[in-house]
Scaffold this motif. Structure first.
Motif, PDB file in Angstrom:
ATOM      1  N   UNK A 182       0.944  -1.243  -0.111  1.00 35.34           N
ATOM      2  CA  UNK A 182       0.128   0.314  -0.127  1.00 35.34           C
ATOM      3  C   UNK A 182       0.844   1.652  -0.101  1.00 35.34           C
ATOM      4  N   UNK A 183       0.800   2.555  -0.975  1.00 31.86           N
ATOM      5  CA  UNK A 183       0.797   3.325  -0.526  1.00 31.86           C
ATOM      6  C   UNK A 183       0.169   4.717   0.015  1.00 31.86           C
ATOM      7  N   UNK A 184       1.144   3.975   1.342  1.00 28.26           N
ATOM      8  CA  UNK A 184       0.710   5.376   2.625  1.00 28.26           C
ATOM      9  C   UNK A 184       0.109   6.308   2.201  1.00 28.26           C
ATOM     10  N   UNK A 185       0.530   6.920   1.700  1.00 26.53           N
ATOM     11  CA  UNK A 185       1.104   9.037   1.262  1.00 26.53           C
ATOM     12  C   UNK A 185      -0.011   8.794  -0.321  1.00 26.53           C
TER      13      UNK A 185
END
Length: 130
Positions: free
Chosen positions: A50-53
């Motif tokens: 997952x790209x948490x940004x």
């Protein structure tokens, strides 16, 4: 000039979660089953990708498509939310008006009554027989 909260916020009964360990807690809308180790590992692997940004897909296309296929329900009839609290809030604010009445059964998920109070909807609560 000072600000004064409106009456519905002054009278709002805050959410008071039950604490302690209970095998089944229907009032909190929790599952009585925990995840098995295999599923926990799969979730762990998925989280690492997952790209948490970035915000996630706001339409939740993948879960709604999977739900649609599993239950044979058209995708356009499915709404996804960030937990049941969000969906209850959206439904309450969109479909009820101040002064409407909903029916609730005690003891059920406490957020039904919480959002009803927030949106100035009356609650008729019926006690379950033991």
């Amino acid at each position: 000039m000072s600000y004064k909260l409106n009456k519905k916020l002054i009278d709002l009964v805050p959410y008071d979660p039950i604490t302690g360990h209970y095998d089944i807690r229907l009032d909190a809308n929790e599952s009585c089953f925990n995840l098995n180790d295999s599923l926990k590992e799969k979730i762990g692997r998925s989280i690492s990708q997952i790209d948490f940004n970035r915000y996630p897909d706001c339409l939740a296309k993948a879960p709604t498509k999977a739900f649609s296929e599993l239950y044979n329900v058209p995708e356009e009839l499915i709404s996804a939310g960030n937990g049941s609290d969000e969906l209850i809030s959206i439904i309450s604010s969109c479909f009820f008006e101040a002064g409407d009445t909903i029916v609730n059964v005690s003891y059920d998920f406490s957020m039904y009554e919480f959002y009803a109070q927030l949106y100035e909807v009356k609650v008729a609560t019926y006690q379950k027989e033991a």
